[in-house]
Design an enzyme around this catalytic site. Sequence first.
Site, PDB file in Angstrom:
ATOM      1  N   SER A  75       0.837  -1.201   0.000  1.00 10.35           N
ATOM      2  CA  SER A  75       0.000   0.000   0.000  1.00 10.35           C
ATOM      3  C   SER A  75       0.869   1.247   0.000  1.00 10.35           C
ATOM      4  CB  SER A  75      -0.919   0.004   1.217  1.00 10.35           C
ATOM      5  OG  SER A  75      -0.202   0.467   2.344  1.00 10.35           O
ATOM      6  N   LYS A  76       0.213   2.381  -0.269  1.00 14.22           N
ATOM      7  CA  LYS A  76       0.938   3.653  -0.294  1.00 14.22           C
ATOM      8  C   LYS A  76       1.626   3.886   1.037  1.00 14.22           C
ATOM      9  CE  LYS A  76      -2.080   5.932  -3.544  1.00 14.22           C
ATOM     10  NZ  LYS A  76      -2.619   7.151  -4.054  1.00 14.22           N
ATOM     11  N   ARG A  77       0.926   3.505   2.105  1.00  8.83           N
ATOM     12  CA  ARG A  77       1.478   3.754   3.441  1.00  8.83           C
ATOM     13  C   ARG A  77       2.679   2.883   3.773  1.00  8.83           C
ATOM     14  NH1 ARG A  77      -3.346   4.976   2.979  1.00  8.83           N
ATOM     15  NH2 ARG A  77      -3.935   2.808   2.795  1.00  8.83           N
TER      16      ARG A  77
END
Length: 513
Positions: free
Chosen positions: A265-267
């Site tokens: 994920s982006k995170r």
Amino acid sequence: MKNSSLRFRFAPSPTGALHIGGIRTALYNYLLAKKLGGTFILRIEDTDQSRYVEGAEKYIIDSLKWCGITPAEGPGFGGEFGPYRQSERTAIYDEYIAKLILSGHAYYAFDTSEELEKYRTEAENTSRPFKYDSFTRLQLNNSLALPPETVKEYLEKNMPYTVRLKVPEDESIHVQDKIRGEVIFHSQELDDKVLRKADGLPTYHLANVVDDHLMGISHVIRGEEWLPSTAHHVLLYRAFGLEDNMPEFAHLPLILKPTGNGKLSKRDGVKLGIPVFPISWVGESEESSFTGFREAGFLPEAMLNFLAFLGWNPGTEQEIFTIDQLVEAFDIAHIGKAGARFDYEKAKWFNQQYIIHSSPENLANLLLPLLPEKYKPVSQDYLISFCKLMQERVVTINDFFENGYYFFEPVHTFDTKNIAKKWSPALKQTIQNLIEKWSACSPFNQEQIQLSFDTFMQDNQLKTGDILPVFRIGLAGTMKGPAVFDLIELWGMQEVSNRMNKAFDHFDKTLLS
Ligand code: GLU
């Protein structure tokens, strides 16, 4: 050979920074287009106003340009199938929506979002969650359930409405996926997707299918998360009478977290301190700002090589592929179904290999714009020699200046641990004598310098291991840098002598107290 019927598209939505998975999708489309003589197209899918983010389209284009995956058609790239920005095509979608209503494949729905929310909440505790579909639509507020006069009246009164796809009650949908084989859906599982929202704009599903058709797209290659939507897309092609002319579909495997558990994920980038974006994105806050592969010091070719392997393999042991070699070797048959682990260590390995095999001239050109102001001016030749001596000792482009700062300024940290036992003030004179001997080297190159060093060691019955580390730490501050004799050749006697004198003071101060 050019084949104008083979058309591949990358169709991102400008909703923020483009995750590395998007670049992989673009890359695979690009490679296949190039390999088969087709066309690679960029289409901006910006019909969802609520998710539109300023600057995201520019980010997408800048990222593709940095990678060298340049579209042949797209916003700002020309092409005969434009406009390539969906927000500029609304009149086209209106026409297609009207066609579907006329043919009975779509209908007006007047239910408000509050009503729909209420149905959802009411159904929450039942065994059947609320779905707008062939089972429920006749009980809802739409043109299938209402008398025609009421529908007419609502429309005349400009009552807000959406348009929904009338999913057939009992049909099966066979998707021939080039990676997954046949995937079968049944219409009873599918909801009546909104095709036109109350704001008048089409949804992704409608615009995507209409554009793939009108832009003559032959292959839809996209992430696995879009596979369920494909069932609706096939129904739309069917409704338009275009099922026999559908593009071929291929859904790419997921990119997994470095641990292999779950989708990247982006995170994850922020959490793990690794880039998961091609270039940096400056958001409104620190949490919404991300660093990119470019800023982390990656060469775009290395990043692409790494991405190519996230889901594909050539079926051989070869790992390093230039973009041209990828074009040559790439094929859908070798794209896997299983999720591919995002192994950042492997990405670094690719980058290191690319740096090692780059020409020092090329590296110097890359480094020139990154040269810190305080190091200027530096001659091109010096920068080339620097790259030549450092390129086997770095992993990223940033490492050059981080690890090799002492090529441009005095050593600021001497790692004296390794010479703590060897240092004695008497060495100063020995080293001065040695430096004087070197002045006689002709030509002044590392072979001659080494030869003269070896003779000096023998003549004075000294051990290389006692002297060389003193030089190394004195000149570069570290045991890790390039070979001492290479540094001496590059810097010349005066610089070497200055550096050693400065180091002597430091050694005396820190090692003799
Ligand atoms: N606009 C979709 C996205 O943002 C495109 C999906 C597709 O390629 O059909 O990924």
